[in-house]
Motif scaffolding. Structure first.
Motif, PDB file in Angstrom:
ATOM      1  N   ALA A   1     104.474  48.809  23.593  1.00 20.50           N
ATOM      2  CA  ALA A   1     102.689  49.383  23.833  1.00 20.50           C
ATOM      3  C   ALA A   1     103.102  48.678  25.576  1.00 20.50           C
ATOM      4  O   ALA A   1     103.575  48.561  25.974  1.00 20.50           O
ATOM      5  CB  ALA A   1     101.471  48.556  22.883  1.00 20.50           C
ATOM      6  N   TRP A   2     101.793  49.639  25.566  1.00 18.88           N
ATOM      7  CA  TRP A   2     101.194  49.659  26.992  1.00 18.88           C
ATOM      8  C   TRP A   2     100.512  48.639  27.406  1.00 18.88           C
ATOM      9  O   TRP A   2      99.439  48.823  26.413  1.00 18.88           O
ATOM     10  CB  TRP A   2     100.681  51.161  27.533  1.00 18.88           C
ATOM     11  CG  TRP A   2     101.334  52.493  27.979  1.00 18.88           C
ATOM     12  CD1 TRP A   2     102.108  53.233  27.239  1.00 18.88           C
ATOM     13  CD2 TRP A   2     102.191  52.446  29.457  1.00 18.88           C
ATOM     14  NE1 TRP A   2     102.698  54.070  28.204  1.00 18.88           N
ATOM     15  CE2 TRP A   2     103.034  53.445  29.077  1.00 18.88           C
ATOM     16  CE3 TRP A   2     102.118  51.939  30.367  1.00 18.88           C
ATOM     17  CZ2 TRP A   2     103.420  54.691  30.373  1.00 18.88           C
ATOM     18  CZ3 TRP A   2     102.878  52.268  31.595  1.00 18.88           C
ATOM     19  CH2 TRP A   2     103.451  53.524  31.479  1.00 18.88           C
ATOM     20  N   LEU A   3     100.317  47.811  28.174  1.00 15.98           N
ATOM     21  CA  LEU A   3      99.922  46.755  28.488  1.00 15.98           C
ATOM     22  C   LEU A   3      98.861  46.435  29.155  1.00 15.98           C
ATOM     23  O   LEU A   3      99.553  47.366  30.634  1.00 15.98           O
ATOM     24  CB  LEU A   3     100.165  45.258  27.909  1.00 15.98           C
ATOM     25  CG  LEU A   3     100.999  44.915  26.821  1.00 15.98           C
ATOM     26  CD1 LEU A   3     101.531  43.839  26.739  1.00 15.98           C
ATOM     27  CD2 LEU A   3     100.184  44.964  25.891  1.00 15.98           C
ATOM     28  N   PRO A   4      97.723  46.506  29.574  1.00 19.03           N
ATOM     29  CA  PRO A   4      97.196  45.938  30.991  1.00 19.03           C
ATOM     30  C   PRO A   4      97.501  45.386  31.869  1.00 19.03           C
ATOM     31  O   PRO A   4      98.035  44.368  31.741  1.00 19.03           O
ATOM     32  CB  PRO A   4      95.675  46.023  30.905  1.00 19.03           C
ATOM     33  CG  PRO A   4      95.728  45.087  29.392  1.00 19.03           C
ATOM     34  CD  PRO A   4      97.025  45.497  28.947  1.00 19.03           C
ATOM     35  N   HIS A   5      97.603  45.093  33.375  1.00 18.73           N
ATOM     36  CA  HIS A   5      97.465  44.503  34.541  1.00 18.73           C
ATOM     37  C   HIS A   5      97.415  43.351  34.348  1.00 18.73           C
ATOM     38  O   HIS A   5      95.948  42.955  33.943  1.00 18.73           O
ATOM     39  CB  HIS A   5      97.388  44.855  35.616  1.00 18.73           C
ATOM     40  CG  HIS A   5      97.548  43.871  37.180  1.00 18.73           C
ATOM     41  ND1 HIS A   5      98.453  43.129  37.097  1.00 18.73           N
ATOM     42  CD2 HIS A   5      96.679  42.719  37.509  1.00 18.73           C
ATOM     43  CE1 HIS A   5      98.685  42.471  38.326  1.00 18.73           C
ATOM     44  NE2 HIS A   5      97.233  41.708  38.962  1.00 18.73           N
ATOM     45  N   GLY A   6      97.697  41.799  33.901  1.00 16.51           N
ATOM     46  CA  GLY A   6      97.879  40.851  33.758  1.00 16.51           C
ATOM     47  C   GLY A   6      97.917  40.052  32.390  1.00 16.51           C
ATOM     48  O   GLY A   6      96.961  38.822  32.403  1.00 16.51           O
ATOM     49  N   PHE A   7      98.079  41.372  31.123  1.00 18.28           N
ATOM     50  CA  PHE A   7      97.867  40.229  29.931  1.00 18.28           C
ATOM     51  C   PHE A   7      98.586  40.083  29.688  1.00 18.28           C
ATOM     52  O   PHE A   7      99.897  39.556  30.250  1.00 18.28           O
ATOM     53  CB  PHE A   7      98.093  42.014  28.981  1.00 18.28           C
ATOM     54  CG  PHE A   7      98.387  41.481  27.755  1.00 18.28           C
ATOM     55  CD1 PHE A   7      97.133  42.307  27.352  1.00 18.28           C
ATOM     56  CD2 PHE A   7      99.192  41.482  27.029  1.00 18.28           C
ATOM     57  CE1 PHE A   7      96.771  42.276  25.749  1.00 18.28           C
ATOM     58  CE2 PHE A   7      98.940  41.064  25.774  1.00 18.28           C
ATOM     59  CZ  PHE A   7      97.861  40.904  25.186  1.00 18.28           C
TER      60      PHE A   7
END
Length: 274
Positions: free
Chosen positions: A23-29
């Motif tokens: 999956a694409w995860l946001p910065h800091g996840f």
């Protein structure tokens, strides 16, 4: 590539499903502490994941993959917008890997195998069952150690081989550095702040963490620098934020640990994001 692919919640129960996909995860996840019945490989086609355990933290910048053994408690944090791929390693193949988390370089063939297992349907029946053997063969080289930041053992483990005050002082010293990695503290100053003389912290870094104080702090700063660079901070801004007095010394240190200059690393990230 689609903006998101399948992902599953992790369970540690006997009926734990095979976790594979991406999956694409946001910065800091962040992924909370967990463990698995099988081994796990975490690869970021873009971004940089960090795996934290009781034995320290491993960062996997571009063209690296992180290995976590079965039943080994760990957590993940993802720096930059991350295209993360999770691959489960069957128990019968886990003996081919180290018994602690590790970081390996990713060859072109390994990259394609990881992507095929997480982003493509099987082209022939059983293909995904055969790919793990290819992955094991490609990971036959020795794991990289430069990206591992060891941490002091917890109180229970420390008490087996270190007097408790000494273990507490080492933990106090590393905690101070974690609070402010850019702090220009000398070893003598750090020892006084941690309630010890200069010789005690120096000895403990070598005996308990297997590296010098200078090397440990440099590795800590490189971990922070990877997060900043992956998040889009410039090389000059990163060097100052992480405690280097000038960009040139930062570039030298970064290149020694990561194997490429900060500028080249960011160029690799930009290519991966396209």
């Amino acid at each position: 590539m689609s903006p998101a692919r399948h992902s599953s919640a992790v369970s540690t129960e006997p009926e734990e499903p095979i976790l594979q996909g991406g999956a694409w995860l946001p910065h800091g996840f962040r992924l909370a502490p967990q463990s698995h019945l099988h081994g796990q490989l975490v690869y970021a086609a873009a971004g940089a994941p960090a795996t934290a355990t009781e034995r320290g933290t491993w960062v996997a910048p571009a063209n690296r993959v992180t290995w976590t053994p079965p039943r080994f408690a760990h957590s993940h944090r993802f720096h930059g917008r991350t295209d993360v791929r999770l691959v489960t390693v069957p128990l019968d193949l886990c003996g081919e890997f180290p018994q602690q988390p590790s970081v390996f370089a990713v060859s072109p063939l390994l990259r394609e195998a990881l992507l095929a297992m997480t982003d493509q349907p099987e082209r022939r029946p059983g293909a995904h069952r055969r790919l793990p053997a290819v992955i094991v063969d490609e990971l036959a080289d020795t794991a990289e150690t430069s990206l591992h930041l060891p941490e002091p053992a917890d109180t229970a483990e420390t008490s087996l081989h270190l007097p408790e005050p000494a273990g507490d002082r080492l933990r106090a010293a590393t905690d101070l550095l974690h609070e402010d990695p850019a702090r220009p503290t000398t070893l003598a100053e750090l020892g006084r702040m941690a309630g010890a003389g200069e010789r005690t912290p120096s000895r403990l870094f070598h005996t308990e963490l297997s590296m010098s104080f200078h090397r440990w702090r440099t590795t800590l700063r490189i971990h922070l620098a990877l997060a900043h660079l992956t998040g889009g901070m410039s090389v000059t801004e990163t060097s100052l934020a992480c405690g280097w007095s000038n960009p040139s010394s930062f570039i030298d240190a970064f290149t020694e640990v990561v194997g490429q200059t900060p500028g080249r690393y960011q160029a690799t990230l930009r290519t991966a994001q396209k």
